[in-house]
Scaffold this motif. Structure first.
Motif, PDB file in Angstrom:
ATOM      1  N   GLU A  74      62.541 -40.438  17.013  1.00  0.00           N
ATOM      2  CA  GLU A  74      61.148 -40.782  16.734  1.00  0.00           C
ATOM      3  C   GLU A  74      61.119 -41.728  15.528  1.00  0.00           C
ATOM      4  O   GLU A  74      61.774 -42.744  15.538  1.00  0.00           O
ATOM      5  N   GLN A  75      60.434 -41.403  14.466  1.00  0.00           N
ATOM      6  CA  GLN A  75      60.367 -42.309  13.318  1.00  0.00           C
ATOM      7  C   GLN A  75      61.377 -41.954  12.223  1.00  0.00           C
ATOM      8  O   GLN A  75      61.432 -42.619  11.193  1.00  0.00           O
ATOM      9  N   CYS A  76      62.180 -40.936  12.453  1.00  0.00           N
ATOM     10  CA  CYS A  76      63.133 -40.475  11.448  1.00  0.00           C
ATOM     11  C   CYS A  76      64.388 -41.354  11.439  1.00  0.00           C
ATOM     12  O   CYS A  76      64.901 -41.712  12.498  1.00  0.00           O
ATOM     13  N   GLN A  77      64.880 -41.682  10.260  1.00  0.00           N
ATOM     14  CA  GLN A  77      66.104 -42.472  10.122  1.00  0.00           C
ATOM     15  C   GLN A  77      67.182 -41.728   9.328  1.00  0.00           C
ATOM     16  O   GLN A  77      68.116 -42.333   8.806  1.00  0.00           O
ATOM     17  N   ARG A  78      67.097 -40.406   9.295  1.00  0.00           N
ATOM     18  CA  ARG A  78      68.061 -39.628   8.533  1.00  0.00           C
ATOM     19  C   ARG A  78      69.447 -39.657   9.175  1.00  0.00           C
ATOM     20  O   ARG A  78      70.438 -39.311   8.523  1.00  0.00           O
ATOM     21  N   TYR A  79      69.549 -40.090  10.430  1.00  0.00           N
ATOM     22  CA  TYR A  79      70.874 -40.251  11.047  1.00  0.00           C
ATOM     23  C   TYR A  79      71.680 -41.350  10.351  1.00  0.00           C
ATOM     24  O   TYR A  79      72.901 -41.442  10.529  1.00  0.00           O
ATOM     25  N   ARG A 126      57.155 -38.778  24.908  1.00  0.00           N
ATOM     26  CA  ARG A 126      57.924 -39.994  24.661  1.00  0.00           C
ATOM     27  C   ARG A 126      57.646 -41.054  25.724  1.00  0.00           C
ATOM     28  O   ARG A 126      57.765 -42.259  25.468  1.00  0.00           O
ATOM     29  N   LYS A 127      57.266 -40.633  26.918  1.00  0.00           N
ATOM     30  CA  LYS A 127      56.992 -41.580  27.997  1.00  0.00           C
ATOM     31  C   LYS A 127      55.592 -42.190  27.918  1.00  0.00           C
ATOM     32  O   LYS A 127      55.261 -43.094  28.674  1.00  0.00           O
ATOM     33  N   GLY A 128      54.743 -41.686  27.025  1.00  0.00           N
ATOM     34  CA  GLY A 128      53.525 -42.387  26.647  1.00  0.00           C
ATOM     35  C   GLY A 128      52.328 -42.244  27.555  1.00  0.00           C
ATOM     36  O   GLY A 128      51.400 -43.066  27.466  1.00  0.00           O
ATOM     37  N   ALA A 171      54.903 -49.033  31.593  1.00  0.00           N
ATOM     38  CA  ALA A 171      55.849 -48.154  30.904  1.00  0.00           C
ATOM     39  C   ALA A 171      55.448 -48.054  29.435  1.00  0.00           C
ATOM     40  O   ALA A 171      55.972 -48.783  28.591  1.00  0.00           O
ATOM     41  N   PRO A 172      54.511 -47.170  29.109  1.00  0.00           N
ATOM     42  CA  PRO A 172      53.993 -47.097  27.732  1.00  0.00           C
ATOM     43  C   PRO A 172      54.828 -46.206  26.817  1.00  0.00           C
ATOM     44  O   PRO A 172      54.290 -45.512  25.953  1.00  0.00           O
ATOM     45  N   SER A 173      56.150 -46.217  26.982  1.00  0.00           N
ATOM     46  CA  SER A 173      57.030 -45.335  26.215  1.00  0.00           C
ATOM     47  C   SER A 173      56.891 -45.578  24.714  1.00  0.00           C
ATOM     48  O   SER A 173      56.755 -46.715  24.257  1.00  0.00           O
ATOM     49  N   VAL A 174      57.001 -44.499  23.958  1.00  0.00           N
ATOM     50  CA  VAL A 174      56.975 -44.568  22.501  1.00  0.00           C
ATOM     51  C   VAL A 174      58.354 -44.992  21.987  1.00  0.00           C
ATOM     52  O   VAL A 174      58.475 -45.729  21.007  1.00  0.00           O
TER      53      VAL A 174
END
Length: 419
Positions: free
Chosen positions: A142-147, A251-253, A317-320
């Motif tokens: 999602e919006q996390c970048q901790r990886y 996630r598929k929006g 395809a309105p995927s997030v």
């Protein structure tokens, strides 16, 4: 050259289908590939797995156990999170097959223990279909970048502790995979960029090879005939939306498509458009979308899917967040222009106003306008359809994909001088 592909299943989820298509493509160019799966759904004699009800029960059992640690986080989001801790017997099965190279695909969801990879003792080519390999357990961050660091304080687990389940999973991956002989393949440029920014694989070789598709199975079909066979109206503009868990997977929006349809309803398209949905038998909350809706349920076979794409005027395809979705690739191959947010691997597939319409991320008004732009001019639509099919034939054939993989396999088996 004998590659063995490892994937949780062969025909269930999108990643499974992409892996199985590669297997078919490799065999199509004379490469004797085999596929080792946990859940065998095809009748392909070169796919090795447990078929039928026994295989399905085994899958469910392993998935349930793999997800047990997530139960320690009762406030966690409804999302896929896989710790990869359940032991497996894959190493012994691989040894019997004696491959030259192993091509890993979707190995989470209870299929393979993280520590197994280091025991395979073969050159590895790992195709990432999502972000799981370099995160602390989620398939999409999602919006996390901790990886990019070492996970912990996981927002999907709703955790406020640095030493949480996601940190434990990340640490196990870092320890188990540090000495792997590995090349990573990503289907999209976006996912390759994510890999290169990750803490686990930033020094690892990454190749971008798009998914392939059989452009003879997925091809334009006469729209009148396709609609007649599916009992869909001939005189309406048909907007298509579809995915696994189409209306339930955020996630598929689908929650973003709904307000866009409301905009269309208010702008005078109510009597001209109908919606077609596959992958679901109805909306999750029974919401009235303002248009007549045809829910087709789950479609598994290529012919039914190709008919649905060919019957439709536009695929949305309105995927997030998404990698290189099979649905968009299939739609393009069938000559169906696509509308999607400009995220993930969408720009690898959709060329704005050439074979579809790319929308600024999550802009509902522009999503509605993109749909109108595809539908309002028959002459433009015909040109878009031709260019959609042309792109699929030029860039996404099974043969092109298989040849690219074969080149990587050979390179891994006989490394270049200086490596």
């Amino acid at each position: 050259m004998k590659p063995v592909l490892l994937c949780r299943a062969d025909l269930e989820f999108g990643a499974d289908r992409a892996a199985y298509r590669l297997h078919q493509g490799l065999q199509g160019i004379g490469v004797a590939s085999e596929m080792l799966v946990q859940n065998k759904l095809s009748d392909d004699s070169f796919v090795i797995g447990t078929p039928g009800n026994i295989g399905k029960k085994l899958v469910n059992f392993r998935e349930t156990f793999d997800a047990l640690p997530v139960k320690l986080y009762p406030k966690s989001k409804e999302t896929m999170f896989w710790p990869g801790w359940v032991p497996d017997r894959i190493h012994s099965k691989i040894r019997k097959l004696e491959p030259d190279v192993i091509n890993l695909h979707w190995i989470c969801r209870g299929y393979m223990q993280i520590e197994t990879l280091a025991q395979l003792n073969k050159p590895l080519v790992w195709t990432f279909h999502d972000m799981w390999a370099f995160t602390g357990g989620c398939n999409y961050s999602e919006q996390c970048q901790r990886y990019q660091e070492s996970c912990g304080n996981c927002p999907q687990l709703q955790s406020d502790k640095s030493r949480d389940l996601s940190r434990w999973v990340w640490n196990r991956k870092a320890k188990a995979w540090k000495n792997l002989s590995l090349t990573i393949v990503t289907p999209s440029q976006w996912l390759a960029q994510c890999v290169r920014s990750s803490s686990l694989f930033k020094e690892t070789r990454v190749e971008v090879i798009p998914n392939g598709i059989d452009t003879e199975k997925y091809r334009p079909i006469d729209r009148v005939t396709a609609r007649k066979l599916l009992q869909l109206p001939q005189e309406k503009h048909l907007i298509l939306f579809g995915a696994m868990g189409a209306t339930s997977d955020r996630r598929k929006g689908f929650h973003l498509l709904q307000p866009a349809l409301e905009r269309l309803n208010q702008s005078g398209w109510q009597e001209r458009i109908e919606l077609v949905v596959f992958g679901s038998s109805g909306s999750k909350d029974g919401t009235d979308l303002g248009f007549k809706c045809h829910y087709l349920g789950k479609l598994n076979d290529d012919l039914s899917l190709a008919l649905v794409y060919a019957a439709s005027d536009a695929f949305v395809a309105p995927s997030v967040q998404d990698n290189l979705p099979n649905t968009v690739l299939e739609a393009l191959a069938c000559g169906t222009p696509c509308v999607a947010f400009n995220i993930g691997g969408m720009p690898d597939l959709i060329e704005h106003q050439k074979n579809g319409y790319l929308v600024p991320p999550y802009d509902i008004e522009e999503l509605a306008q993109g749909i109108v732009w595809l539908l309002e001019s028959p002459e433009r639509h015909e040109k878009l359809s031709y260019q959609a099919r042309d792109k699929a034939q030029r860039e996404f054939t099974l043969q092109r994909q298989a040849q690219s993989y074969l080149s990587v396999f050979k390179d891994m088996v006989a490394p270049r001088v200086g490596n």
